[in-house]
Enzyme design. Structure first.
Site, PDB file in Angstrom:
ATOM      1  N   LYS A 143       1.085  -1.232  -0.039  1.00 14.69           N
ATOM      2  CA  LYS A 143      -0.048  -0.064  -0.111  1.00 14.69           C
ATOM      3  C   LYS A 143       0.958   1.250  -0.178  1.00 14.69           C
ATOM      4  O   LYS A 143       2.032   1.304   0.620  1.00 14.69           O
ATOM      5  CB  LYS A 143      -0.827   0.109   1.131  1.00 14.69           C
ATOM      6  CG  LYS A 143      -1.773  -1.213   1.453  1.00 14.69           C
ATOM      7  CD  LYS A 143      -2.905  -1.048   0.369  1.00 14.69           C
ATOM      8  CE  LYS A 143      -3.960  -2.205   0.585  1.00 14.69           C
ATOM      9  NZ  LYS A 143      -5.049  -2.202  -0.469  1.00 14.69           N
ATOM     10  N   LYS A 145      -2.181   1.136  -2.876  1.00 16.48           N
ATOM     11  CA  LYS A 145      -2.231   0.227  -3.674  1.00 16.48           C
ATOM     12  C   LYS A 145      -1.655   0.404  -5.192  1.00 16.48           C
ATOM     13  O   LYS A 145      -1.397  -0.304  -5.744  1.00 16.48           O
ATOM     14  CB  LYS A 145      -3.816  -0.089  -3.955  1.00 16.48           C
ATOM     15  CG  LYS A 145      -4.827   0.715  -4.453  1.00 16.48           C
ATOM     16  CD  LYS A 145      -6.452   0.355  -3.806  1.00 16.48           C
ATOM     17  CE  LYS A 145      -6.818  -1.073  -4.419  1.00 16.48           C
ATOM     18  NZ  LYS A 145      -7.811  -1.595  -3.641  1.00 16.48           N
ATOM     19  N   LYS A 169       1.951  -9.165  -1.442  1.00 14.43           N
ATOM     20  CA  LYS A 169       1.422  -9.142  -2.890  1.00 14.43           C
ATOM     21  C   LYS A 169       1.370  -7.938  -3.429  1.00 14.43           C
ATOM     22  O   LYS A 169       1.006  -6.689  -2.737  1.00 14.43           O
ATOM     23  CB  LYS A 169       0.244  -9.885  -2.692  1.00 14.43           C
ATOM     24  CG  LYS A 169      -1.035  -9.434  -1.917  1.00 14.43           C
ATOM     25  CD  LYS A 169      -2.315  -9.974  -2.175  1.00 14.43           C
ATOM     26  CE  LYS A 169      -3.222  -9.660  -3.116  1.00 14.43           C
ATOM     27  NZ  LYS A 169      -3.480  -8.277  -3.318  1.00 14.43           N
ATOM     28  N   ASP A 171      -1.172  -5.175  -5.264  1.00 20.55           N
ATOM     29  CA  ASP A 171      -2.638  -5.047  -5.119  1.00 20.55           C
ATOM     30  C   ASP A 171      -3.140  -5.141  -6.323  1.00 20.55           C
ATOM     31  O   ASP A 171      -2.570  -5.471  -7.450  1.00 20.55           O
ATOM     32  CB  ASP A 171      -3.024  -3.527  -4.525  1.00 20.55           C
ATOM     33  CG  ASP A 171      -4.126  -3.613  -3.748  1.00 20.55           C
ATOM     34  OD1 ASP A 171      -3.950  -2.733  -2.640  1.00 20.55           O
ATOM     35  OD2 ASP A 171      -4.839  -4.617  -3.777  1.00 20.55           O
ATOM     36  N   GLU A 172      -4.657  -5.480  -6.191  1.00 17.87           N
ATOM     37  CA  GLU A 172      -5.402  -6.113  -7.586  1.00 17.87           C
ATOM     38  C   GLU A 172      -5.383  -5.026  -8.693  1.00 17.87           C
ATOM     39  O   GLU A 172      -5.481  -5.517  -9.781  1.00 17.87           O
ATOM     40  CB  GLU A 172      -6.775  -6.743  -7.228  1.00 17.87           C
ATOM     41  CG  GLU A 172      -7.632  -5.356  -6.884  1.00 17.87           C
ATOM     42  CD  GLU A 172      -7.539  -4.635  -5.719  1.00 17.87           C
ATOM     43  OE1 GLU A 172      -6.786  -5.250  -4.657  1.00 17.87           O
ATOM     44  OE2 GLU A 172      -8.432  -3.816  -5.501  1.00 17.87           O
ATOM     45  N   HIS A 260      -7.044 -13.355  -6.872  1.00 15.89           N
ATOM     46  CA  HIS A 260      -7.784 -12.194  -6.247  1.00 15.89           C
ATOM     47  C   HIS A 260      -9.294 -12.392  -6.868  1.00 15.89           C
ATOM     48  O   HIS A 260      -9.355 -12.668  -8.089  1.00 15.89           O
ATOM     49  CB  HIS A 260      -7.063 -10.992  -6.290  1.00 15.89           C
ATOM     50  CG  HIS A 260      -7.787  -9.784  -5.608  1.00 15.89           C
ATOM     51  ND1 HIS A 260      -8.896  -9.198  -5.977  1.00 15.89           N
ATOM     52  CD2 HIS A 260      -7.127  -9.172  -4.579  1.00 15.89           C
ATOM     53  CE1 HIS A 260      -8.924  -8.392  -4.911  1.00 15.89           C
ATOM     54  NE2 HIS A 260      -7.945  -8.333  -4.264  1.00 15.89           N
ATOM     55  N   ARG A 261     -10.176 -11.992  -6.260  1.00 15.07           N
ATOM     56  CA  ARG A 261     -11.589 -12.134  -6.907  1.00 15.07           C
ATOM     57  C   ARG A 261     -12.075 -10.570  -7.153  1.00 15.07           C
ATOM     58  O   ARG A 261     -13.439 -10.671  -7.222  1.00 15.07           O
ATOM     59  CB  ARG A 261     -12.448 -12.832  -5.878  1.00 15.07           C
ATOM     60  CG  ARG A 261     -12.518 -12.263  -4.501  1.00 15.07           C
ATOM     61  CD  ARG A 261     -13.388 -13.001  -3.506  1.00 15.07           C
ATOM     62  NE  ARG A 261     -13.484 -12.355  -2.129  1.00 15.07           N
ATOM     63  CZ  ARG A 261     -14.568 -12.398  -1.464  1.00 15.07           C
ATOM     64  NH1 ARG A 261     -15.433 -13.406  -1.552  1.00 15.07           N
ATOM     65  NH2 ARG A 261     -14.632 -11.670  -0.370  1.00 15.07           N
ATOM     66  N   HIS A 293      -9.076 -15.476  -2.573  1.00 16.48           N
ATOM     67  CA  HIS A 293      -9.656 -14.629  -1.457  1.00 16.48           C
ATOM     68  C   HIS A 293     -10.938 -15.238  -1.316  1.00 16.48           C
ATOM     69  O   HIS A 293     -11.946 -15.268  -2.462  1.00 16.48           O
ATOM     70  CB  HIS A 293      -9.702 -13.050  -2.070  1.00 16.48           C
ATOM     71  CG  HIS A 293      -8.415 -12.680  -1.994  1.00 16.48           C
ATOM     72  ND1 HIS A 293      -8.345 -11.322  -1.115  1.00 16.48           N
ATOM     73  CD2 HIS A 293      -7.175 -12.879  -2.484  1.00 16.48           C
ATOM     74  CE1 HIS A 293      -6.985 -10.919  -1.464  1.00 16.48           C
ATOM     75  NE2 HIS A 293      -6.413 -11.654  -1.980  1.00 16.48           N
ATOM     76  N   LYS A 300     -13.661  -5.339   6.242  1.00 19.85           N
ATOM     77  CA  LYS A 300     -14.426  -4.360   5.622  1.00 19.85           C
ATOM     78  C   LYS A 300     -15.458  -4.795   4.442  1.00 19.85           C
ATOM     79  O   LYS A 300     -16.480  -3.923   4.143  1.00 19.85           O
ATOM     80  CB  LYS A 300     -13.469  -3.313   5.000  1.00 19.85           C
ATOM     81  CG  LYS A 300     -13.042  -3.700   3.530  1.00 19.85           C
ATOM     82  CD  LYS A 300     -11.714  -2.718   3.164  1.00 19.85           C
ATOM     83  CE  LYS A 300     -11.012  -3.250   1.983  1.00 19.85           C
ATOM     84  NZ  LYS A 300      -9.820  -2.524   1.581  1.00 19.85           N
ATOM     85  N   GLY A 355      -3.708  -1.961   4.951  1.00 16.79           N
ATOM     86  CA  GLY A 355      -3.835  -0.815   5.845  1.00 16.79           C
ATOM     87  C   GLY A 355      -3.582  -1.347   7.283  1.00 16.79           C
ATOM     88  O   GLY A 355      -3.083  -0.658   8.127  1.00 16.79           O
TER      89      GLY A 355
HETATM   90  C1  CAP Z   1      -7.377  -5.407   1.324  1.00 18.16           C
HETATM   91  C2  CAP Z   1      -7.230  -5.416  -0.208  1.00 18.16           C
HETATM   92  C3  CAP Z   1      -7.960  -6.616  -1.070  1.00 18.16           C
HETATM   93  C4  CAP Z   1      -9.470  -6.984  -0.349  1.00 18.16           C
HETATM   94  C5  CAP Z   1     -10.098  -7.649  -1.272  1.00 18.16           C
HETATM   95  C6  CAP Z   1      -7.998  -4.024  -1.063  1.00 18.16           C
HETATM   96  O1  CAP Z   1      -6.653  -4.162   1.629  1.00 18.16           O
HETATM   97  O2  CAP Z   1      -5.928  -5.138  -0.803  1.00 18.16           O
HETATM   98  O3  CAP Z   1      -8.050  -6.064  -2.409  1.00 18.16           O
HETATM   99  O4  CAP Z   1      -9.028  -7.785   0.711  1.00 18.16           O
HETATM  100  O5  CAP Z   1     -11.217  -8.215  -0.664  1.00 18.16           O
HETATM  101  O6  CAP Z   1      -7.499  -3.672  -1.876  1.00 18.16           O
HETATM  102  O7  CAP Z   1      -8.997  -3.796  -0.412  1.00 18.16           O
HETATM  103  P1  CAP Z   1      -6.698  -3.641   3.134  1.00 18.16           P
HETATM  104  P2  CAP Z   1     -11.759  -9.564  -0.670  1.00 18.16           P
HETATM  105  O8  CAP Z   1      -6.147  -4.749   3.981  1.00 18.16           O
HETATM  106  O9  CAP Z   1      -6.136  -2.355   3.212  1.00 18.16           O
HETATM  107  O10 CAP Z   1      -8.275  -3.712   3.438  1.00 18.16           O
HETATM  108  O11 CAP Z   1     -10.376 -10.338  -0.122  1.00 18.16           O
HETATM  109  O12 CAP Z   1     -12.760  -9.877   0.188  1.00 18.16           O
HETATM  110  O13 CAP Z   1     -11.730  -9.985  -1.977  1.00 18.16           O
HETATM  111 MG    MG Z   2      -6.486  -4.988  -2.770  1.00 18.46          MG
END
Ligand code: CAP
Ligand code: MG
Length: 404
Positions: A143, A145, A169, A171-172, A260-261, A293, A300, A355
């Site tokens: 982060k 991201k 990892k 980020d997506e 990742h989803r 995931h 959140k 975060g």
């Molecule tokens: C989490 C995250 C992931 C989410 C995806 C984000 O970051 O990198 O992509 O976990 O949700 O971009 O939100 P934080 P899920 O830890 O800062 O929230 O795993 O439910 O698919």
């Molecule tokens: Mg993410």
């Protein structure tokens, strides 16, 4: 069982008979259409072998219905997941007779499954060295991201690795943008992880995001592995299940695939319409993702604990022809939420915090240590607040975010 059974929830438009509606789903996804056809006659009666059948239909207290539809295995082209989805998750969602319809589950017969994961839970644990302890793996997401340049990305990775986590990892949404070219980032991060290993003795996995077009993803993945990548991440719903399958089936790609989803909320969120996470998760296991995931119970995203646990059971249950895959609990997690995740989802999971690590008052390394301390406390059955009395990084995290 050699045919594919799909379970749907549906609600009918006023006045539409439920049995008629269930058959409308079956017909639309097999051999029928909205009217009788001159092309179906005595000579072509053999087509009815592909008609499928409505196995059962149950009315629910909420006025909706559950139905299980059997699709003959011959209707599917073995290994062609896009075509599988065109059958079980195709036109039906738009049928006018239905007010709503949701694909809840699929029973995928072995003969329709892909090669499955190369590594799975056991293989990833062997790489990380947790096959004996079986503790949860701790991961972080770089982060911000997006936005950091390769050098600063590597610095974040270095500081996280010093804290002792297992996985870092991309980020997506971070792939090969001009502000952080993939191969510059990969080289810088792997160098940083080597430096951290010199200090900690621990090799950390770095999942570089190779999500890209279907015509390029295999070549990109080959180049990333040749350039030293020890894990890949792919966004399955935007890149496609076939992308996972192509990488998993490729013997030259000898590193785990983190799946990742992102975009799943467009399918999974509405309890009455769309596609539940269960069928998505089962298809990822079949296609060959090593970790996926599946949601957190206290994070959140609005995942429901019961659904997440049930989905995790499905992708970790032993099958003779597919390895179990690692569920990833992520999204809004921080050290104060670890106990809740482990108490509800067990320890055969990956706990990921972005975060919740990089937002720690004392920085990324302290944030990583706080997550590890929270896992230690939960595994020992000690309340996080009590454990924090002798673990300052955890205490600082709880002071900032609490333990709920
Ligand atoms: C989490 C995250 C992931 C989410 C995806 C984000 O970051 O990198 O992509 O976990 O949700 O971009 O939100 P934080 P899920 O830890 O800062 O929230 O795993 O439910 O698919
Ligand atoms: Mg993410």
């Amino acid at each position: 069982m050699k045919d594919l059974i799909a379970t749907y929830y549906f609600r009918t438009k006023d006045g539409v008979d439920a049995s008629y509606a269930a058959n409308a789903i079956r017909e639309e996804q097999t051999t029928g259409t909205w009217t009788s056809l001159s092309t179906v006659n005595d000579k072509t009666a053999y087509v009815h072998d592909l008609d499928g059948s409505v196995e059962d239909l149950v009315e629910l207290p909420d006025g909706g219905y559950l139905t299980r539809i059997c699709f003959p295995h011959e209707i599917f082209e073995k290994g062609n997941i896009p075509q599988y989805l065109s059958v079980i998750a195709g036109n039906l969602f738009g049928l006018g007779k239905l007010e709503a319809v949701r694909l809840l589950d699929i029973d995928l017969p072995e003969k329709l499954c892909g090669c499955g994961p190369k590594f799975g839970i056991e293989g990833v644990r062997k790489i990380v060295g947790t096959e004996v302890s079986c503790r949860p793996h701790i991961g972080t997401i770089i982060k911000l991201k997006v936005g950091l340049n390769p050098k600063d990305t590597a610095q974040v990775a270095y500081e996280a690795a010093l804290g002792g986590l297992d996985l870092i990892k991309d980020d997506e949404t971070l792939t090969n943008q001009t502000f952080c070219p993939l191969f510059e980032r990969l080289e810088a991060v792997m160098d940083a992880l080597d430096r951290a290993k010199d200090e900690t003795g621990k090799q950390v996995l770095y999942a570089v995001n190779v999500t890209t077009g279907g015509d390029r993803i295999v070549e990109l993945a080959h180049k990333a592995v040749s350039a030293g990548a020890n894990m890949l991440i792919v966004d399955v719903l935007t890149a496609g299940f076939s992308a996972i399958q192509a990488l998993a089936e490729d013997p030259a790609i000898n590193v785990p695939i983190h799946v990742h989803r992102t975009m799943h909320g467009a399918l999974t969120r509405n309890p009455h319409h769309g596609i539940a996470m269960r069928p998505i998760a089962k298809l990822v296991r079949s296609a060959g993702g090593d970790q996926l995931h599946t949601g957190s119970v206290s994070g959140k995203m609005g995942s429901k604990a019961g659904e997440v646990l049930a989905d995790n059971i499905e992708i970790t249950k032993p099958l003779s022809y597919l390895k179990p895959i690692f569920p990833v609990s992520s999204g809004g997690l921080h050290p104060g939420k670890v106990a809740a995740e482990i108490s509800k989802l067990g320890t055969d999971i990956i706990l990921q915090a972005g975060g919740g690590i990089h937002g720690h008052p004392d920085g990324t390394t302290a944030g990583t240590r706080a997550m590890l301390q929270a896992v230690e406390a939960a595994v020992l059955g000690i309340p996080a607040r009590e454990y924090s009395l002798s673990h300052p990084e955890l205490a600082a995290a709880l002071a900032k975010w609490g333990d709920k």
